[in-house]
Design a protein around this motif. Sequence first.
Motif: not given
Length: 200
Positions: A122-123, A147-148, A152-155, A168-169
């Motif tokens: 979720c977060a 969308f926010v 980026e956190s997964k990267a 990735i998405s």
Amino acid sequence: MNRVVHPIEQESFRRLRARLDTSHFPPLTRAVVERVIHSAADLDYATDLVTDEGALEKAHAALHAGAPVVVDVEMVAAGITRRETVCRLKDARATPSLTRSAHAVRLAYEQVGPGALWVIGCAPTALEELLTLDAAPALVIGLPVGFVGAAESKAALRESGLPAVSNISEKGGSAVAAAALNALLYHPVSHAQKAPKENS
């Protein structure tokens, strides 16, 4: 105890495999990819997910040896049907510098210590906070949605070098995160894993 698979689930997986060839994936990767796709009815996860079979093998062993499972929200916990989980969101408080989800990760880490499997659906801030801790996780299933900050956190998770399942998405969510963990829970434990090691 063997899991009884409902005929509807069996037919769903048959149709999935008729539409998408997953036979080239190694066993645990295939299990994760198929169950995530099944949970979302989204074939794009076959190319969107990022996994490592070696990391999944170690996580599978840790999970079946009793490693704790920590989730970021109760919706993820509700989707994990065969294992108790730790979720500290109800105890957490937001501060000017910390979201409630991030505080919940800190509280959970204080409770379980290193070696847990973390399931974040979720977060993005929960995943970001986990990456600041010396959690030494058995696995991080990092599939927050939004969308926010989600992509980026997964990267950042992938760049951390921690054993992980990510994508990735920007998509993700509680259902797919729980599905990835369930894939490891449902995958059979080999005889070699069950047999205790003898002292030489």
